[in-house]
Structures are given as structure tokens and as C-alpha cells.
Design an enzyme around this catalytic site. Structure first.
Site, PDB file in Angstrom:
ATOM      1  N   GLY A 246       3.485  -3.714  -1.921  1.00 39.62           N
ATOM      2  CA  GLY A 246       3.954  -4.449  -1.084  1.00 39.62           C
ATOM      3  C   GLY A 246       4.463  -6.196  -1.046  1.00 39.62           C
ATOM      4  O   GLY A 246       4.444  -7.562  -0.241  1.00 39.62           O
TER       5      GLY A 246
ATOM      6  N   VAL B 219       1.211   1.108   0.874  1.00 39.27           N
ATOM      7  CA  VAL B 219       1.231  -0.748   0.508  1.00 39.27           C
ATOM      8  C   VAL B 219      -0.053  -1.162  -0.176  1.00 39.27           C
ATOM      9  O   VAL B 219      -0.768  -1.355   0.373  1.00 39.27           O
ATOM     10  CB  VAL B 219       1.612  -1.102   1.847  1.00 39.27           C
ATOM     11  CG1 VAL B 219       2.304  -2.720   1.548  1.00 39.27           C
ATOM     12  CG2 VAL B 219       3.488  -0.532   2.577  1.00 39.27           C
ATOM     13  N   HIS B 220      -0.293  -1.382  -1.267  1.00 40.08           N
ATOM     14  CA  HIS B 220      -0.981  -2.092  -2.141  1.00 40.08           C
ATOM     15  C   HIS B 220      -0.697  -2.983  -2.326  1.00 40.08           C
ATOM     16  O   HIS B 220       0.696  -3.709  -2.150  1.00 40.08           O
ATOM     17  CB  HIS B 220      -1.972  -1.625  -2.751  1.00 40.08           C
ATOM     18  CG  HIS B 220      -1.191  -1.178  -3.627  1.00 40.08           C
ATOM     19  ND1 HIS B 220      -0.363   0.479  -3.651  1.00 40.08           N
ATOM     20  CD2 HIS B 220      -0.836  -1.401  -5.034  1.00 40.08           C
ATOM     21  CE1 HIS B 220       0.532   0.130  -4.959  1.00 40.08           C
ATOM     22  NE2 HIS B 220      -0.017  -0.052  -5.470  1.00 40.08           N
ATOM     23  N   GLY B 221      -1.200  -4.531  -3.173  1.00 39.87           N
ATOM     24  CA  GLY B 221      -0.461  -5.564  -3.456  1.00 39.87           C
ATOM     25  C   GLY B 221       0.576  -5.457  -4.556  1.00 39.87           C
ATOM     26  O   GLY B 221       1.546  -5.858  -4.823  1.00 39.87           O
TER      27      GLY B 221
END
Length: 172
Positions: free
Chosen positions: A25, A20-22
């Protein structure tokens, strides 16, 4: 009990080294609109700092984050997801295969981002796999799972359905 993408629980599955990163997410979550993002990953299940960082990314969107080890994931999903809209994220193809081998039935998986590492070859611009990954993909495809590569919603979706042509034959 098999959990399928036909049910209300798993809306989408993405393999992404970054978990989960930009992009996952924010961009994918806004498109999919899950109530919970479930990360199934042994390392992340033990790393509270990584969990806090992932939570910080999705907190503004009012999405819950649950992180489970691969072994705990199927049972946890059965108890978590009856009425929840779930977006499942795993780190690599091997972890996905372990989940499927535990009885979680999936229809379709987004190969989102698998970084280049020594010994890996490009399947797409952002997906690098080695021969072991390719064999696992073939095994999963033989079980009826469809794979596609798509960086973000709205970009072209590239179907991955013939690894002999798309992967192995390019490097003979």
C-alpha cells in the site's frame, strides 16, 4: 473482452498473502502510482474490518481501494477500469489461476510474499509453494504469463521461468 497489461487498466499484479499492507500500500503503490488498488479475494470481500484496515493504509496516498470476490472480479474490472490505473493484488496462486480461467489475460505477475506453511517449500527467500501451487504456476506459464519474485521496487528481480529447475528438481 480480455483485459491485458497492455491496456491502461492493469499496471501490475502482485500475489501477496498479506494483501494490502505497508509494503504493497505504500512502497509498491508509490512506485506504480495506481489510481485504484483492486483486491480480488473471497475472504476479504466478506470482511469489512480487513477492508477498513487496507483502506487506512492507502488513504494518505489518495488511492482508491476496491475489493471483489474472485467470481465478481472480471465483470467489476470491466466496468471500473476503462480509464483507471489499476494495481491488482491477490492472496495466492490459486486465486490468480481462477481469475485467469475467467478470461482475464495477464502478461506478468510479481510473486511478492507467500508465507511458509507446513508442506510448502522455498521457491525464493519470501515465496513458499507446494506441489499444487507449482503445477498451477506451470499451467499459467504455459498460457504465456511470466512470473518474477521481487520484494520491493529497487531490489533485484528474480525471474521464475523454469519450475522444473527452480522447484521440483531441488527436492527430488
Amino acid at each position: 473482452m480480455l483485459l491485458t497489461m497492455d491496456g491502461r487498466n492493469i499496471l501490475a499484479v502482485r500475489i501477496d498473502n498479506r494483501l494490502v499492507h505497508g509494503q504493497v500500500g505504500v512502497t509498491w503503490a508509490a512506485f506504480i502510482r495506481p489510481e485504484v488498488i483492486v483486491v480480488a479475494d473471497d475472504a476479504a470481500a466478506e470482511d469489512t474490518l480487513q477492508q477498513r484496515l487496507m483502506r487506512a493504509i492507502i488513504d494518505p496516498m489518495n488511492i482508491q481501494l476496491k475489493v471483489f470476490s474472485i467470481g465478481a472480479f472480471p465483470d467489476a474490472l470491466r466496468h471500473t477500469a476503462d480509464e483507471r490505473r489499476v494495481f491488482l493484488v491477490v492472496r495466492n496462486i490459486e486465486e490468480l489461476a481462477r481469475i485467469v480461467d475467467q478470461g482475464v489475460a495477464l502478461r506478468e505477475v510479481n510473486l511478492g510474499n507467500l508465507h511458509y506453511e507446513r508442506g510448502k517449500k522455498p521457491l525464493t527467500r519470501k515465496v513458499y509453494i507446494n506441489d499444487s501451487d507449482a503445477r498451477l504456476l506451470q499451467h499459467l506459464m504455459a498460457q504465456g504469463i511470466r512470473f518474477y519474485a521481487q520484494d520491493i521496487p529497487g531490489t533485484a528481480r528474480e525471474e521464475i521461468n523454469d519450475l522444473d529447475a527452480q522447484y521440483f528438481r531441488r527436492f527430488e
